[in-house]
Enzyme design. Structure first.
Site: not given
Length: 122
Positions: A63, A70
Site C-alpha cells: 500500500e 502514484e
C-alpha cells in the site's frame, strides 16, 4: 547518529503521510487492528502469528509503495498518459494481490478457531 535518527523521522513522516492521505491505508490499518485483536482473543500460536504478521506487513508495504508510485507518476506525468495509467494500475494490482493473500491467511488461521467456538457453543 543524528543522520540515523533523522532518517527514522523521515520514515515516520512517510507513514503519517500515507495514513492521513490514503483511505485504503486507513482501511488496512483498521483491518490490522481487527486481525491483532482476533489473534489475541482466539489465542493463536507463534507460527500463526508469523503468518498474520507477514500478511499485515505485505499489505502495508505494498500500500505504501503504491502510494509512492502514484505520487511519482503524478509528478512526472501530470497530464493524461496511457502508460502512466498502466503503471498506477499495476501498482494497485500489487496491493490487491497482497490483500487477497492476507484474506486467505486470515481464513486459514481464524476460521478453524471460530468454527470450534461455534460448535462448542452449540
Amino acid at each position: 547518529m543524528k543522520k540515523v535518527i533523522r532518517s527514522f523521522g523521515y520514515a515516520f513522516k512517510g507513514i503519517s503521510y500515507a495514513y492521513t492521505t490514503q483511505l485504503n491505508f486507513r482501511i488496512h490499518s483498521a483491518a490490522t487492528i481487527i486481525a491483532v485483536a482476533s489473534g489475541l482473543l482466539l489465542g493463536i500460536n507463534a507460527s500463526e502469528w508469523l503468518w498474520i504478521a507477514l500478511a499485515i506487513t505485505l499489505v502495508t508495504i505494498t500500500e505504501m509503495l503504491n502510494t509512492a508510485v502514484e505520487l511519482l507518476t503524478d509528478l512526472t506525468s501530470p497530464g493524461y498518459n496511457n502508460k502512466a495509467g498502466h503503471v498506477k494500475d499495476i501498482s494497485a494490482g500489487c496491493v490487491v494481490i497482497a490483500a487477497v493473500f492476507a484474506v486467505i491467511t486470515a481464513a486459514v488461521v481464524f476460521l478453524p478457531k471460530l468454527l470450534l467456538l461455534v460448535n462448542h457453543a452449540a
